[in-house]
Design a protein around this motif. Structure first.
Motif, PDB file in Angstrom:
ATOM      1  N   GLU A  73       0.224  -1.321  -0.051  1.00 27.26           N
ATOM      2  CA  GLU A  73      -0.123  -0.134   0.106  1.00 27.26           C
ATOM      3  C   GLU A  73       1.023   0.893  -0.002  1.00 27.26           C
ATOM      4  OE1 GLU A  73      -2.436  -0.537   2.667  1.00 27.26           O
ATOM      5  OE2 GLU A  73      -3.731  -2.299   2.157  1.00 27.26           O
ATOM      6  N   ALA A  74       2.353   1.394   0.654  1.00 26.68           N
ATOM      7  CA  ALA A  74       3.128   2.257   1.012  1.00 26.68           C
ATOM      8  C   ALA A  74       3.697   3.490  -0.654  1.00 26.68           C
ATOM      9  CB  ALA A  74       3.687   2.475   1.558  1.00 26.68           C
ATOM     10  N   ALA A  75       3.927   1.589  -1.766  1.00 23.07           N
ATOM     11  CA  ALA A  75       4.321   1.595  -2.605  1.00 23.07           C
ATOM     12  C   ALA A  75       3.164   1.919  -3.594  1.00 23.07           C
ATOM     13  CB  ALA A  75       4.760   0.404  -3.387  1.00 23.07           C
ATOM     14  N   GLU A  76       2.491   1.653  -3.603  1.00 24.50           N
ATOM     15  CA  GLU A  76       0.313   1.815  -4.701  1.00 24.50           C
ATOM     16  C   GLU A  76       0.957   2.994  -5.313  1.00 24.50           C
ATOM     17  OE1 GLU A  76      -2.662   2.164  -6.667  1.00 24.50           O
ATOM     18  OE2 GLU A  76      -2.020   2.957  -5.330  1.00 24.50           O
ATOM     19  N   PRO A  77       1.240   4.331  -4.406  1.00 24.24           N
ATOM     20  CA  PRO A  77       1.074   5.477  -5.470  1.00 24.24           C
ATOM     21  C   PRO A  77       1.764   5.707  -6.558  1.00 24.24           C
ATOM     22  CG  PRO A  77       1.109   6.164  -2.853  1.00 24.24           C
ATOM     23  CD  PRO A  77       1.480   4.114  -3.340  1.00 24.24           C
ATOM     24  N   SER A  94      -1.623  -2.205  -9.634  1.00 22.77           N
ATOM     25  CA  SER A  94      -0.690  -3.264 -10.246  1.00 22.77           C
ATOM     26  C   SER A  94      -0.176  -3.932  -9.086  1.00 22.77           C
ATOM     27  CB  SER A  94       0.108  -2.623 -10.720  1.00 22.77           C
ATOM     28  OG  SER A  94       1.604  -3.535 -11.657  1.00 22.77           O
ATOM     29  N   VAL A  95      -0.820  -5.055  -9.136  1.00 22.97           N
ATOM     30  CA  VAL A  95       0.011  -5.876  -7.838  1.00 22.97           C
ATOM     31  C   VAL A  95       1.552  -6.309  -8.352  1.00 22.97           C
ATOM     32  CG1 VAL A  95       0.195  -8.631  -7.395  1.00 22.97           C
ATOM     33  CG2 VAL A  95      -1.575  -7.109  -6.930  1.00 22.97           C
ATOM     34  N   ALA A  96       2.501  -7.055  -9.324  1.00 29.09           N
ATOM     35  CA  ALA A  96       3.350  -6.784  -9.677  1.00 29.09           C
ATOM     36  C   ALA A  96       4.043  -5.864  -9.834  1.00 29.09           C
ATOM     37  CB  ALA A  96       3.552  -7.398 -11.098  1.00 29.09           C
ATOM     38  N   GLU A  97       3.805  -4.671  -9.935  1.00 30.82           N
ATOM     39  CA  GLU A  97       4.611  -2.921  -9.374  1.00 30.82           C
ATOM     40  C   GLU A  97       4.189  -2.587  -8.309  1.00 30.82           C
ATOM     41  OE1 GLU A  97       3.327  -0.238 -12.415  1.00 30.82           O
ATOM     42  OE2 GLU A  97       2.917  -1.333 -14.051  1.00 30.82           O
ATOM     43  N   THR A  98       3.451  -3.201  -7.234  1.00 29.44           N
ATOM     44  CA  THR A  98       3.608  -2.504  -5.756  1.00 29.44           C
ATOM     45  C   THR A  98       4.546  -3.078  -5.031  1.00 29.44           C
ATOM     46  OG1 THR A  98       0.911  -3.924  -5.699  1.00 29.44           O
ATOM     47  CG2 THR A  98       1.725  -1.628  -5.839  1.00 29.44           C
TER      48      THR A  98
END
Length: 129
Positions: A73-77, A94-98
């Protein structure tokens, strides 16, 4: 300065290890990296017990790291790709990108946005530590 290269992964239940490993190799190639540069595979903690992920990591000779939901969640933005279906299922664009961004750390950047095979997604993030 050492480059940390993280492959973030998402997959459908029962995805075969060879499909995941092949997708990781392709994503690395498209990002301009050799397999030897790969630091690890990173997947959401809710994928715990997914045999294909663990087998792919073993076949590639890198660790599989399960990333906690809070780190995702912290990486999601910082994701580049947004799938409304994935947002509805996981709360993440995106699951892979986060997973890649969380795995490579808060200063990481995406070098290869999400690519997909029939049953998996992969993204590559890097961090110069």
């Amino acid at each position: 300065m050492k480059l940390f290269v993280a492959a973030g992964l998402g997959c459908r239940k029962g995805c075969p290890a060879d499909e995941i490993a092949d997708l990781v190799r392709l994503a690395l190639q498209e990002a301009g990296f050799e397999l030897s540069a790969l630091s690890g595979l990173f997947a959401p903690s809710f994928k715990q017990g997914e045999a294909g992920l663990a087998e792919a990591a073993a076949s590639l000779g890198v660790p599989l790291v399960l990333v906690p939901q809070a780190a995702l969640e912290a990486a999601e933005p910082r994701v580049l790709t947004r799938s409304e279906r994935v947002v509805a299922l996981t709360g993440l664009g995106s699951v892979a990108e986060t997973a890649a961004l969380a795995g490579a750390g808060p200063q990481s950047i995406l070098k290869r946005a999400r690519i997909a095979s029939a049953n998996a997604t992969c993204a590559i993030a890097v961090n110069e530590a």
